[in-house]
Design an enzyme around this catalytic site. Structure first.
Site, short mmCIF file in Angstrom:
data_model
loop_
_atom_site.label_atom_id
_atom_site.label_comp_id
_atom_site.label_asym_id
_atom_site.label_seq_id
_atom_site.Cartn_x
_atom_site.Cartn_y
_atom_site.Cartn_z
CG ASP A 134 14.07 10.87 -8.74
OD1 ASP A 134 12.82 10.86 -8.67
OD2 ASP A 134 14.70 10.59 -9.79
CG PHE A 187 22.95 7.25 -8.76
CD1 PHE A 187 24.02 8.12 -8.57
CD2 PHE A 187 21.67 7.73 -8.52
CE1 PHE A 187 23.83 9.42 -8.14
CE2 PHE A 187 21.46 9.04 -8.09
CZ PHE A 187 22.54 9.89 -7.91
CG ASN A 211 14.83 3.29 -22.49
OD1 ASN A 211 15.04 4.13 -21.61
ND2 ASN A 211 15.60 2.23 -22.64
CB CYS A 222 12.92 1.80 19.10
SG CYS A 222 13.68 1.36 17.53
CD GLN A 247 13.54 0.15 -13.18
OE1 GLN A 247 13.54 0.84 -14.19
NE2 GLN A 247 14.20 -1.00 -13.11
CB ALA A 273 18.00 5.80 -14.41
CB SER A 333 12.81 1.58 -17.31
OG SER A 333 13.29 0.33 -16.84
CB CYS A 389 13.73 3.12 12.81
SG CYS A 389 14.20 1.87 14.04
CG HIS A 405 14.66 0.07 -6.82
ND1 HIS A 405 15.25 0.28 -8.05
CD2 HIS A 405 14.24 -1.22 -6.84
CE1 HIS A 405 15.19 -0.84 -8.76
NE2 HIS A 405 14.57 -1.75 -8.06
ZN ZN Z 1 13.01 2.79 15.85
#
Ligand code: ZN
Length: 263
Positions: A106, A35, A222, A159, A103, A24, A197, A131, A123
């Site tokens: 965006d 977040f 960091n 589907c 991670q 992040a 991170s 789907c 992530h």
């Molecule tokens: Zn589908």
């Protein structure tokens, strides 16, 4: 700062298959809040209401998911890559990047110019909707307006399955193929560079150790300390957007400098 730039430049100069691991912290400089951080959106909601199982089981939970997700998506869709994302893309153009493992959801690394196949998104990516039955995916930008003000999302056009942003929810397994790719890149890298991170959640927390156990240099950029600082080759508490561009500039200047003739 200057000494940190020099030390990181030394590490990058010797590397040709870097893994840049981002969290992040690299995107806060693009205006995307952490977040899941101490002031993040998840301190205002109960994560238990947003687990993957509940999404599958209840239309009410799905409405909650889409309504809350619309807020973070509204922030992310406006965000632009910053100087740190661009510096990582520069490393790729200079032929020094093995992969970015991120991670973040965006998509800013790709927008900065890192090829899609070199970005491993642990992530997922919130700019796509997929789907859950057949895997058909569409752009979130086209899909989000189809979600009703009550949070009802259309089913899959192929589907009839449930559609969900292609991000990993609480309680949802990471994609094993993604984790495998990240492990493979870490096992082959010659520099493991962490940017933004805190490396506390798994599998993120495991990769620096995999690299370090191979004797590969580990550099951590960091703002906060991480549990891996003690065995890192280099730890810099700086904004990535301020530290990385001068490293790229230094290497470019070296590459452009005339080679001295043998005397
Ligand atoms: Zn589908």
């Amino acid at each position: 700062m200057d000494e940190s730039v020099e030390r990181l430049t030394d590490l990058v100069r010797d590397a040709h298959r870097i893994v840049v691991f981002t969290g992040a912290g690299i995107s806060t400089e693009s205006g995307i809040p952490d977040f899941r951080g101490p002031n993040g959106v998840w301190t205002k909601f109960n994560p238990e209401d947003f687990t993957f199982d509940k999404f599958l089981a209840s239309a009410e939970a799905r409405r909650r998911h889409w309504l809350r997700g619309a807020q973070s998506y509204a922030t992310i869709r406006k965000a632009e890559p910053n100087a740190a994302h661009r510096a990582v893309a520069d490393l790729e153009r200079m032929g020094r990047l093995g992969a970015v493992i991120t991670q973040n959801v965006d998509g800013l690394h790709q927008m900065a110019g890192v090829p899609e196949d070199k970005v491993i998104e642990l992530h997922g990516n919130t700019r796509r909707v997929g789907c859950l039955s057949c895997g058909h995916t569409v752009d979130r930008e086209a899909f989000q307006p189809l979600v009703s003000p009550e949070g009802d999302a259309p089913d899959c056009e192929k589907c009839g399955g449930l559609m969900k942003p292609t991000t990993i929810s609480f309680g949802q397994m990471l994609d094993p193929r993604t984790v495998e790719r990240a492990t493979a890149e870490t096992e082959q890298c010659d520099l493991f560079l962490v940017v933004g991170s805190s490396l506390v959640v798994y599998p993120a927390a495991g990769y620096p150790m995999v690299a370090a156990q191979r004797g590969v240099p580990l550099a951590i950029v960091n703002l906060q300390e991480t549990p891996h600082d003690s065995y890192a080759t280099l730890v810099v508490r700086a904004f990535a957007g301020e530290l990385l561009p001068p490293v790229v500039r230094a290497l470019r200047a070296e590459a452009a400098a005339p080679v001295p003739l043998p005397s």
